[in-house]
Design a protein around this motif. Structure first.
Motif, short mmCIF file in Angstrom:
data_model
loop_
_atom_site.label_atom_id
_atom_site.label_comp_id
_atom_site.label_asym_id
_atom_site.label_seq_id
_atom_site.Cartn_x
_atom_site.Cartn_y
_atom_site.Cartn_z
N TRP A 171 1.08 -1.73 -0.11
CA TRP A 171 -0.23 0.30 -0.25
C TRP A 171 0.71 1.24 -0.24
O TRP A 171 2.00 1.09 1.07
CB TRP A 171 -1.13 0.21 1.35
CG TRP A 171 -2.30 -0.80 1.43
CD1 TRP A 171 -2.24 -1.71 1.32
CD2 TRP A 171 -3.21 -0.16 0.95
NE1 TRP A 171 -3.60 -2.81 1.15
CE2 TRP A 171 -4.14 -1.41 0.86
CE3 TRP A 171 -4.02 0.98 0.76
CZ2 TRP A 171 -5.28 -1.38 0.58
CZ3 TRP A 171 -5.68 0.75 0.59
CH2 TRP A 171 -6.22 -0.54 0.59
N THR A 172 0.41 2.30 -0.31
CA THR A 172 0.68 3.87 -0.50
C THR A 172 0.80 4.78 0.06
O THR A 172 -1.33 5.10 -0.64
CB THR A 172 1.96 3.87 -1.87
OG1 THR A 172 2.58 3.14 -2.72
CG2 THR A 172 1.87 5.20 -2.01
N ILE A 173 0.41 5.42 0.57
CA ILE A 173 -0.52 6.61 1.33
C ILE A 173 0.32 7.96 0.44
O ILE A 173 1.61 7.82 0.64
CB ILE A 173 -0.13 7.55 2.26
CG1 ILE A 173 -0.33 6.29 3.15
CG2 ILE A 173 -0.55 7.98 2.73
CD1 ILE A 173 0.33 6.35 4.48
N THR A 174 -0.23 8.33 -0.89
CA THR A 174 -0.09 9.20 -1.93
C THR A 174 -0.61 11.16 -1.03
O THR A 174 -1.05 11.55 -0.78
CB THR A 174 -0.60 9.36 -3.52
OG1 THR A 174 0.03 8.46 -3.74
CG2 THR A 174 0.00 10.46 -4.30
N VAL A 175 0.60 12.25 -0.61
CA VAL A 175 0.43 12.97 -0.21
C VAL A 175 0.31 14.17 -1.34
O VAL A 175 0.99 14.25 -2.27
CB VAL A 175 1.72 13.39 0.33
CG1 VAL A 175 1.09 14.63 1.48
CG2 VAL A 175 1.92 12.68 1.75
N SER A 198 -3.59 2.34 -3.68
CA SER A 198 -3.28 3.84 -2.47
C SER A 198 -4.34 4.60 -1.81
O SER A 198 -5.35 4.12 -2.40
CB SER A 198 -2.15 4.69 -3.53
OG SER A 198 -3.31 5.30 -4.32
N VAL A 199 -4.01 5.11 -0.06
CA VAL A 199 -4.76 5.93 -0.05
C VAL A 199 -4.38 7.53 -0.63
O VAL A 199 -2.92 7.83 -0.78
CB VAL A 199 -5.30 6.09 1.11
CG1 VAL A 199 -5.84 4.62 1.27
CG2 VAL A 199 -3.47 6.12 2.43
N ARG A 200 -5.13 8.32 -0.68
CA ARG A 200 -4.84 10.24 -1.26
C ARG A 200 -4.95 10.91 0.23
O ARG A 200 -5.70 11.13 1.26
CB ARG A 200 -5.40 10.40 -2.41
CG ARG A 200 -4.77 12.15 -2.56
CD ARG A 200 -5.15 12.28 -3.73
NE ARG A 200 -6.75 11.87 -4.21
CZ ARG A 200 -7.41 12.56 -4.15
NH1 ARG A 200 -7.58 14.26 -3.88
NH2 ARG A 200 -8.95 12.55 -3.99
#
Length: 581
Positions: free
Chosen positions: A86-90, A158-160
């Motif tokens: 998983w990725t947290i995109t800022v 991913s979540v943003r």
């Protein structure tokens, strides 16, 4: 001191020591520095703990410390982690007031009612302590089955983390059935009202999205869609805040607690945009260890015991540390101590030595007389303070002790002063570079503002109110007048300050008591007229003791009284305690 509620049966289960009675557990906990304060209505231990040991905010953390104490665990334990899916995109639109984010995925957690209660308590205690009531760091924990896309079906989802207008989007928050905008949450939801001040002044509010939409409104509240229950097994942990180190450490403590419940930690990738905050991608949680070098001689000197190197290594492992022996540049024996990632309190070699002492058992130390040829006694300054306090109480004053720290508004503005001007109490202030609270940003330059604040908070009480304090004051020694201030550049002193508040308080009343105080110490008092912004012109004098000007006395100016909501006259004096010596 903060407290934490711990179920004794949970402790027995997590430590594997079912044979331990409640009394034995209480004794073992005390050896760790956790004091038993009583029981809750549910029969849980209420424990007072040192606020630096944030890893003990949960039953899992306390049980881990007990297992080390019992010898069931040794050395540094770092949970294994799986590679990030998983990725947290800022996003660029994230508010500047809350630019940092971190997180982790925890799979196969065993959550029953007790485990869920412990997780909720840990989350709230971290918010209250390290998170500074969510202002510095806030935690969101979510059921992953309710997030859109999983690694098995969507590849690398991913979540943003982004910023939204107050009324830009809608979601159903926890403990609600209504679809609300973030702005409406702050106005209509109890939790929103409680934490509204953290985001209300922002142009855009922090928000976290998955493919289905908004599911977290940090630092205020999570969405109901991803609420964690006893049936939840895979959890998504996200933290936002004003400091990357703080939220990373909070995340580590959460991960260790969930690992103790059988969870497997899975890393996440945090992708920051260029220049926000530093344009680099992170892999979290950060489970890196750190090291501290401690000399063998210092260990023996501080603890007062002769150790073999093997004994020190053994104590370190029983304290949850790792130790390797070596030599420094002078050929002296030293230890390279490895510190686990959840220990946010280890800042100095002395912290390590404290752990070694606890592992040895402070109760096992044999008391002995210090190897010195002197007898302890009170410092002359303390004797003088006690004598002056006794005299002030005899003169009818109530003795007070206020905080040494204050803010510029209380110390200067509300007293009619400006920092650095030529008046008693108006010296250049010693300020705190990164204050914890806007109420305490500097060391007070004089004591009278503290007494005026006490009067302000006691207008509902009967008069007269005659108050006095012998307290600490400090100012920047701009001209280097005192050689004792060479290292710090700060002139520290003790002041005697007193106020008389009543319908007929006057200069003469204050001078009479000041005269008696000085005379009782064998001093000669003079009060030549002077001017001071805090006091009324013509009703103000300098305090001169034995020919040296050391303070000020007078009737407090009406503008200062109005500023403090006082409706009665106030006469006051303040001077340097050393003038009575």
């Amino acid at each position: 001191m903060p407290t934490v509620d711990i179920a004794p049966d949970e402790l027995r289960d997590l430590t594997g020591h079912d044979e331990k009675s409640d009394d034995e557990l209480i004794e073992d906990l005390f050896a760790l520095g956790l004091e038993y304060e009583g029981e809750t209505e549910e029969g849980e231990f209420e424990l007072e703990f040192a606020p630096d040991r944030l890893d003990r905010l949960s039953v899992e953390g306390v049980a881990r410390s007990l297992r080390y104490q019992y010898g069931d665990a040794r050395g540094v334990y770092v949970p294994k982690t799986n590679s990030p899916d998983w990725t947290i995109t800022v996003d660029e639109s994230v508010p500047d007031e809350r630019p940092y984010v971190t997180g982790a995925v925890v799979r196969d957690v065993n959550l029953d009612e007790d485990a869920l209660d412990s997780l909720i308590q840990l989350q709230e205690k971290l918010h209250a302590t390290m998170g500074r009531k969510r202002a510095k760091g806030a935690i969101g924990i979510h059921d992953m089955t309710m997030l859109k896309g999983s690694p098995a079906t969507e590849g690398n989802p991913s979540v943003r983390y982004t910023g939204v207008e107050p009324d830009e989007d809608r979601f159903v928050p926890l403990d609600s059935d209504k679809d609300l905008t973030p702005g409406e949450v702050l106005e209509e939801h109890a939790t929103g009202e409680k934490y509204a001040d953290l985001v209300r002044d922002n142009d855009r509010y922090p928000a976290i999205y998955d493919d289905l939409g908004l599911f977290s409104f940090p630092p205020v509240i999570n969405g109901r869609r991803t609420e964690v229950s006893e049936e939840s097994r895979d959890l998504f942990v996200e933290l936002t805040g004003t400091d990357q180190w703080t939220i990373d450490k909070m995340c580590v403590i959460i991960c260790y607690a969930l690992s103790a419940r059988g969870g497997t930690i899975e890393e996440v990738t945090v992708e920051y945009p260029d220049g926000r905050p530093d344009g680099r991608d992170l892999v979290r949680p950060n489970l890196e260890t750190k090291t501290k070098t401690v000399s063998h001689d210092r260990v023996e000197t501080i603890l007062g015991i002769d150790f073999d190197p093997e004994e020190v290594v053994d104590l370190a492992e029983r304290a949850g540390l790792d130790a390797e022996t070596g030599e420094n540049e002078d050929g002296d024996l030293v230890y390279e101590m490895t510190i686990p990632p959840y220990r946010v309190d280890v800042l100095h070699p002395m912290d390590v030595i404290d752990d070694l002492g606890r592992a040895y058992g402070f109760n096992e130390l044999e008391p002995r007389y210090p190897d010195v040829g002197t007898v302890g006694g009170r410092h002359e300054r303390t004797r003088l303070e006690d004598a002056a306090r006794t005299q002030l109480v005899g003169l009818g004053f109530e003795d007070l002790l206020n905080f040494h720290m204050i803010n510029e508004t209380e110390n200067f503005s509300r007293m009619g002063l400006a920092s650095g001007e030529e008046a008693f109490g108006a010296g250049e202030s010693t300020t705190i570079k990164e204050p914890y609270s806007e109420d305490y940003t500097m060391l007070r330059t004089w004591v009278l503002p503290s007494l005026m604040m006490v009067l302000e908070n006691n207008t509902h009480r009967a008069y007269p109110q005659d108050l006095a304090e012998i307290g600490f004051a400090a100012r920047v020694d701009v001209e280097g007048e005192d050689e004792a201030n060479t290292e710090t550049g700060v002139d520290e002193s003790r002041h005697v300050s007193a106020v008389l508040a009543s319908h007929d308080a006057a200069y003469e009343d204050a001078k009479a008591r000041l005269q008696a105080l000085v005379r009782n110490f064998g001093g000669e008092l003079e009060t030549p007229a002077t001017e001071h912004p805090t006091f009324i012109d013509g009703r103000t004098a300098a305090v001169v003791v034995d020919g040296e000007e050391v303070g000020v006395i007078g009737e407090v100016h009406p503008k200062v009284l109005v500023e403090h909501d006082l409706e009665v006259p106030v006469a006051a004096f303040e001077f340097d305690l050393e003038s009575l010596a």
